[in-house]
Design a protein around this motif. Structure first.
Motif, PDB file in Angstrom:
ATOM      1  N   ASP A   3       0.811  -1.215   0.000  1.00 22.41           N
ATOM      2  CA  ASP A   3       0.000   0.000   0.000  1.00 22.41           C
ATOM      3  C   ASP A   3       0.843   1.264   0.000  1.00 22.41           C
ATOM      4  O   ASP A   3       0.452   2.278  -0.543  1.00 22.41           O
ATOM      5  N   ARG A   4       2.028   1.196   0.656  1.00 20.47           N
ATOM      6  CA  ARG A   4       2.947   2.338   0.730  1.00 20.47           C
ATOM      7  C   ARG A   4       4.351   1.839   0.400  1.00 20.47           C
ATOM      8  O   ARG A   4       4.865   0.961   1.077  1.00 20.47           O
ATOM      9  N   ASP A  28      -1.803   0.798  -7.407  1.00 22.19           N
ATOM     10  CA  ASP A  28      -2.666   1.379  -6.384  1.00 22.19           C
ATOM     11  C   ASP A  28      -1.904   1.848  -5.150  1.00 22.19           C
ATOM     12  O   ASP A  28      -2.508   2.371  -4.211  1.00 22.19           O
ATOM     13  N   ALA A  29      -0.613   1.674  -5.131  1.00 23.88           N
ATOM     14  CA  ALA A  29       0.183   2.018  -3.946  1.00 23.88           C
ATOM     15  C   ALA A  29       0.589   3.492  -3.953  1.00 23.88           C
ATOM     16  O   ALA A  29       0.820   4.082  -5.000  1.00 23.88           O
ATOM     17  N   ASP A 105       5.296  -0.443   3.583  1.00 26.31           N
ATOM     18  CA  ASP A 105       5.296  -1.894   3.724  1.00 26.31           C
ATOM     19  C   ASP A 105       6.187  -2.558   2.670  1.00 26.31           C
ATOM     20  O   ASP A 105       6.284  -3.775   2.614  1.00 26.31           O
TER      21      ASP A 105
END
Length: 141
Positions: A3-4, A28-29, A105
């Protein structure tokens, strides 16, 4: 899925490949480009004052901003937004610390191999990040 994603970015071809891979493979990150102004170990003794001000010149900060501007241009080419950060210190330590601070992450880092050196697969910074990171690290060759 990540996600990040934190991408250490110094403008090198390997760092550019790492940034592009992050955009292409993780659509999508949220992506964070990090530039570390390296403070050589011997210079730590020159830190003065109660606030421990690091010896970083305005020219160094301007250069870092210019490098990150090129990362932002790459983001625009991919139709993505990009968060940028400039920090000072030892690159491997600051990369790991920023990954923790930014709740990343995944770290996507370019490998800087050097001919004639025993570490042919990973550059020393990439190797140290892989060893120290509490999150997954993807090394781009």
């Amino acid at each position: 899925m990540a996600d990040r994603i934190l991408v250490p970015y110094d403008g090198s071809p390997q760092a550019t490949e790492a940034l592009e891979l992050a955009f292409e493979n993780f659509p999508d990150a949220a992506v964070i480009a990090l530039y570390v102004i390296e403070i050589p170990v011997g210079r730590w003794a020159q830190i003065v004052g109660p606030e421990l001000q690091l010896p970083v010149t305005e020219r160094m900060r301007e250069y870092a901003a210019d490098v990150l501007e090129s990362a932002s241009e790459i983001a625009t080419e991919h139709g993505r937004s990009l968060e940028t950060e400039i920090v000072t210190g030892e690159p491997d330590h600051r990369i790991v610390a920023q990954a923790e601070e930014k709740s990343a992450d995944l770290i996507v880092i370019g490998s800087h191999s050097q001919a004639g050196v025993s570490r042919l697969l990973l550059g020393s910074v990439a190797e140290k990040v892989v060893r120290r990171s509490p999150v997954s690290v993807l090394v781009v060759r």
